[in-house]
Design a protein around this motif. Structure first.
Motif, PDB file in Angstrom:
ATOM      1  N   VAL A  71       0.839  -1.206   0.000  1.00 17.17           N
ATOM      2  CA  VAL A  71       0.000   0.000   0.000  1.00 17.17           C
ATOM      3  C   VAL A  71       0.871   1.253   0.000  1.00 17.17           C
ATOM      4  O   VAL A  71       0.493   2.284  -0.559  1.00 17.17           O
ATOM      5  CB  VAL A  71      -0.938  -0.014   1.225  1.00 17.17           C
ATOM      6  CG1 VAL A  71      -1.631   1.326   1.412  1.00 17.17           C
ATOM      7  CG2 VAL A  71      -1.980  -1.121   1.080  1.00 17.17           C
ATOM      8  N   ASP A  72       2.046   1.177   0.602  1.00 18.94           N
ATOM      9  CA  ASP A  72       2.943   2.336   0.655  1.00 18.94           C
ATOM     10  C   ASP A  72       3.616   2.627  -0.674  1.00 18.94           C
ATOM     11  O   ASP A  72       4.140   3.736  -0.862  1.00 18.94           O
ATOM     12  CB  ASP A  72       4.043   2.106   1.707  1.00 18.94           C
ATOM     13  CG  ASP A  72       3.550   2.303   3.125  1.00 18.94           C
ATOM     14  OD1 ASP A  72       2.506   2.944   3.313  1.00 18.94           O
ATOM     15  OD2 ASP A  72       4.224   1.821   4.054  1.00 18.94           O
ATOM     16  N   THR A  73       3.634   1.675  -1.604  1.00 27.27           N
ATOM     17  CA  THR A  73       4.432   1.855  -2.821  1.00 27.27           C
ATOM     18  C   THR A  73       3.572   1.825  -4.086  1.00 27.27           C
ATOM     19  O   THR A  73       3.029   2.852  -4.481  1.00 27.27           O
ATOM     20  CB  THR A  73       5.559   0.809  -2.874  1.00 27.27           C
ATOM     21  OG1 THR A  73       4.997  -0.512  -2.694  1.00 27.27           O
ATOM     22  CG2 THR A  73       6.601   1.070  -1.802  1.00 27.27           C
ATOM     23  N   TYR A  74       3.423   0.643  -4.713  1.00 28.46           N
ATOM     24  CA  TYR A  74       2.824   0.610  -6.049  1.00 28.46           C
ATOM     25  C   TYR A  74       1.672  -0.382  -6.195  1.00 28.46           C
ATOM     26  O   TYR A  74       1.255  -0.687  -7.304  1.00 28.46           O
ATOM     27  CB  TYR A  74       3.916   0.314  -7.086  1.00 28.46           C
ATOM     28  CG  TYR A  74       5.071   1.275  -6.993  1.00 28.46           C
ATOM     29  CD1 TYR A  74       4.947   2.590  -7.449  1.00 28.46           C
ATOM     30  CD2 TYR A  74       6.284   0.898  -6.399  1.00 28.46           C
ATOM     31  CE1 TYR A  74       6.005   3.488  -7.343  1.00 28.46           C
ATOM     32  CE2 TYR A  74       7.334   1.794  -6.295  1.00 28.46           C
ATOM     33  CZ  TYR A  74       7.182   3.091  -6.766  1.00 28.46           C
ATOM     34  OH  TYR A  74       8.228   3.973  -6.643  1.00 28.46           O
ATOM     35  N   GLY A  75       1.159  -0.890  -5.097  1.00 33.62           N
ATOM     36  CA  GLY A  75      -0.077  -1.642  -5.133  1.00 33.62           C
ATOM     37  C   GLY A  75      -0.004  -3.054  -5.648  1.00 33.62           C
ATOM     38  O   GLY A  75      -1.020  -3.627  -6.029  1.00 33.62           O
ATOM     39  N   ALA A 129       0.173   7.546   5.562  1.00 30.96           N
ATOM     40  CA  ALA A 129      -1.105   6.986   5.106  1.00 30.96           C
ATOM     41  C   ALA A 129      -1.330   7.451   3.675  1.00 30.96           C
ATOM     42  O   ALA A 129      -0.924   8.542   3.301  1.00 30.96           O
ATOM     43  CB  ALA A 129      -2.257   7.436   6.002  1.00 30.96           C
ATOM     44  N   TYR A 130      -1.932   6.595   2.867  1.00 29.74           N
ATOM     45  CA  TYR A 130      -2.280   6.875   1.468  1.00 29.74           C
ATOM     46  C   TYR A 130      -1.078   6.886   0.532  1.00 29.74           C
ATOM     47  O   TYR A 130      -1.153   7.405  -0.575  1.00 29.74           O
ATOM     48  CB  TYR A 130      -3.080   8.173   1.336  1.00 29.74           C
ATOM     49  CG  TYR A 130      -4.205   8.275   2.326  1.00 29.74           C
ATOM     50  CD1 TYR A 130      -5.268   7.374   2.281  1.00 29.74           C
ATOM     51  CD2 TYR A 130      -4.190   9.228   3.335  1.00 29.74           C
ATOM     52  CE1 TYR A 130      -6.290   7.428   3.218  1.00 29.74           C
ATOM     53  CE2 TYR A 130      -5.210   9.296   4.271  1.00 29.74           C
ATOM     54  CZ  TYR A 130      -6.258   8.392   4.205  1.00 29.74           C
ATOM     55  OH  TYR A 130      -7.263   8.448   5.145  1.00 29.74           O
ATOM     56  N   GLY A 131       0.042   6.308   0.954  1.00 26.88           N
ATOM     57  CA  GLY A 131       1.141   6.077   0.034  1.00 26.88           C
ATOM     58  C   GLY A 131       2.265   7.096   0.103  1.00 26.88           C
ATOM     59  O   GLY A 131       2.048   8.270   0.370  1.00 26.88           O
ATOM     60  N   HIS A 132       3.471   6.607  -0.177  1.00 21.22           N
ATOM     61  CA  HIS A 132       4.660   7.461  -0.204  1.00 21.22           C
ATOM     62  C   HIS A 132       4.991   7.927  -1.616  1.00 21.22           C
ATOM     63  O   HIS A 132       5.788   8.844  -1.773  1.00 21.22           O
ATOM     64  CB  HIS A 132       5.863   6.693   0.366  1.00 21.22           C
ATOM     65  CG  HIS A 132       5.733   6.360   1.810  1.00 21.22           C
ATOM     66  ND1 HIS A 132       6.557   6.913   2.769  1.00 21.22           N
ATOM     67  CD2 HIS A 132       4.887   5.551   2.475  1.00 21.22           C
ATOM     68  CE1 HIS A 132       6.217   6.446   3.963  1.00 21.22           C
ATOM     69  NE2 HIS A 132       5.211   5.609   3.805  1.00 21.22           N
ATOM     70  N   MET A 133       4.404   7.296  -2.609  1.00 18.74           N
ATOM     71  CA  MET A 133       4.680   7.632  -4.007  1.00 18.74           C
ATOM     72  C   MET A 133       3.411   8.189  -4.666  1.00 18.74           C
ATOM     73  O   MET A 133       2.286   7.844  -4.299  1.00 18.74           O
ATOM     74  CB  MET A 133       5.151   6.400  -4.777  1.00 18.74           C
ATOM     75  CG  MET A 133       6.213   5.575  -4.065  1.00 18.74           C
ATOM     76  SD  MET A 133       7.714   6.504  -3.656  1.00 18.74           S
ATOM     77  CE  MET A 133       8.663   5.226  -2.817  1.00 18.74           C
TER      78      MET A 133
END
Length: 396
Positions: free
Chosen positions: A259-263, A367-371
Motif C-alpha cells: 500500500v505504501d508503494t505501487y499496489g 497513510a495513502y502512500g509514499h509515491m
C-alpha cells in the motif's frame, strides 16, 4: 487476439490499525528531525485495544514526549471516544527506547570518520544496511502510478474525507478499498470489481451505507468510461463493520509496504519506510529510485520504468543499478542506465541532500502512500520531474 487480464490493488484509510502504527512511528521521526536533523531513528509501534507500544532505537539530542505524540496522532485520525474501542485520551502509551546499536551505526559512521566527519562529502556516508530498493513510474495516471492502485488510493482518501468533513457522520476511521481492472492488450478497458469496507456506527442501516458510499465515495473517483453494467460493487460485503481499528485488530509498523508503494503490480525490495531516518536506504533509496523512474517516464523516453538499486552496508556506492522498461523505451536500457548514473547520484549522502530528507515531512506520507502524492503541498521532492529535460538531452 489481445490478452485479457484482471489486475487488483488495494488501499487502506488512516484509521486502519497498521496505518495508525505507521503514522505514530513517522510522527516520532518528525519530532526528532524538528529538533535534531542528524538524529538516528528506527521506531516501531504496536497498537491494540487500549494500548500504544512504541519501541526501537533512537539516538538524538531531542527531548520527546512520546505519549503526547502518540495521542496527537490518534486524536487527529478520529479515535476520540471510548465506544470506538480505542480512545486517544485514555489509551495507555508504553515506550521501550534504546540507542542505536553501535554495530549498525558503524556501517554509516565508519566511512564518515575516515573522511574527517564531513557528511557533505558524498563518499563519507555508507548505506545503513544491505538490500535492494525499487522505484517505478508509468504514464497511465496523473500520479504516475498503476491505474488500479491510483484509484484505490484516491478512494481511500475520499472515504476519510467524507467522514472528516461531516458528509457521512456515521462513518468511523477504519476502512479499506480495492479496485480490479480488466486489461486488454496492456490497456485498462473496464472496472470489474470495486470493494469498499468501512467501519460505521451501529445505528446506520446497511442499505443506507451502501447507497451513500457508492454515491459519495466511489462515483466521484471512478472514471465513468471504465464502468459498465457488469461492474461489481461490493460495499461492506460481510455486512456490519462496527468493531474496527485497534480494538478489532492489532496494528504494527511496516505491515502495509505494498500500500505504501505501487499496489502489487511492481516488486518490492522488502524494507518498510515508516519510523526510519534517511540514513536507512530502505526509505531514502526507494524515494530516489522513484524520482529517477518518474523522470524517465516524464521525459517521454519510456511509458513505464522500473529501477532496482542495491547496497552493501557501510558502502556509499550502490553495488548495482538495473533498469527495466518493459519494451516501452525509445532507447536501449544500457544507454538509459548510463544516463541515469550521470544524472542521479544514488550515494546515501547525495540522496539525503538532493531530496531534502533531513526535515520533518514523513507523518503526512504514512497513510495513502509514499509515491504519487500529488495531493500534498509541498510536493515531495521525489515527485518532481525536473530532470526529465536533462535525460532527454543526453539520449537524443
Amino acid at each position: 487476439m489481445k490478452e485479457r487480464v484482471f489486475i487488483t490493488s488495494e488501499s487502506v484509510t488512516e484509521g486502519h490499525p497498521d496505518k495508525i502504527a505507521d503514522q505514530i512511528s513517522d510522527a516520532v521521526l518528525d519530532a526528532v528531525l524538528a529538533e535534531d536533523p542528524m538524529g538516528r531513528v528506527a521506531c516501531e509501534t504496536l497498537v491494540t485495544t487500549g494500548l500504544v507500544q512504541i519501541a526501537g532505537e533512537i539516538t538524538t539530542t531531542a527531548r520527546l514526549d512520546y505519549p503526547d505524540i502518540a495521542r496527537g496522532v490518534v486524536r487527529e485520525i478520529g479515535y476520540t471516544r471510548g465506544k470506538f474501542g480505542f480512545d486517544c485520551d485514555t489509551c495507555a502509551v508504553v515506550t521501550s527506547i534504546d540507542r542505536q546499536s553501535p554495530d549498525i551505526a558503524m556501517g554509516v559512521d565508519q566511512s564518515l570518520e575516515r573522511k574527517g566527519g564531513d557528511e557533505s562529502n558524498d563518499e563519507a556516508v555508507g548505506a545503513g544496511d544491505q538490500g535492494m530498493m525499487i522505484g517505478y513510474a508509468t504514464d497511465a495516471t496523473p500520479e504516475f502510478l498503476p491505474e488500479p492502485f491510483a484509484l484505490a488510493q484516491r478512494m481511500a482518501r475520499r472515504l476519510t474525507a467524507v467522514r472528516k468533513v461531516g458528509e457521512l457522520t456515521y462513518l468511523r476511521p477504519d476502512g479499506k478499498t480495492q479496485v480490479t481492472l480488466e486489461y486488454e492488450g496492456g490497456k485498462a478497458v473496464r472496472a470489474d470489481a470495486i470493494v469498499v469496507s468501512t467501519q460505521h456506527n451501529p445505528e446506520v442501516s446497511l442499505e443506507q451505507l451502501r447507497s451513500d458510499v457508492k454515491r459519495l465515495v466511489i462515483e466521484p473517483v471512478m472514471p465513468k468510461n471504465l464502468m459498465d453494467g457488469k461492474t461489481k460493487f461490493l460495499i461492506n460485503p460481510t455486512g456490519r463493520f462496527v468493531l474496527g481499528g485497534p480494538h478489532a485488530d492489532t496494528g504494527l509498523t511496516g505491515r502495509k509496504i505494498i500500500v505504501d508503494t505501487y499496489g502489487g503490480m511492481v516488486p518490492h525490495g522488502g524494507g518498510a519506510f515508516s519510523g526510519k531516518d534517511p540514513t536507512k536506504v530502505d526509505r531514502s533509496a526507494a524515494y530516489m529510485a522513484r524520482y529517477a523512474a518518474k523522470n524517465v517516464v516524464a521525459s517521454g523516453l519510456a511509458h513505464r520504468c522500473q529501477i532496482q538499486v542495491a547496497y552493501a552496508i557501510g558502502v556509499a556506492e550502490p553495488v548495482s543499478l538495473m533498469v527495466e522498461t518493459f519494451g516501452t523505451s525509445q532507447v536501449s536500457e544500457e544507454a538509459l542506465t548510463k544516463a541515469l548514473r550521470q544524472v542521479f547520484d544514488f550515494r546515501p549522502a547525495a540522496i539525503i541532500r538532493t531530496l531534502d530528507l533531513r526535515r520533518p515531512q514523513y507523518r503526512r506520507l504514512a497513510a495513502y502512500g509514499h509515491m504519487g502524492r500529488i495531493d500534498l503541498d509541498p510536493l515531495p521532492k521525489w515527485e518532481n520531474t525536473d530532470k526529465a529535460d536533462e535525460l532527454r538531452r543526453l539520449l537524443s
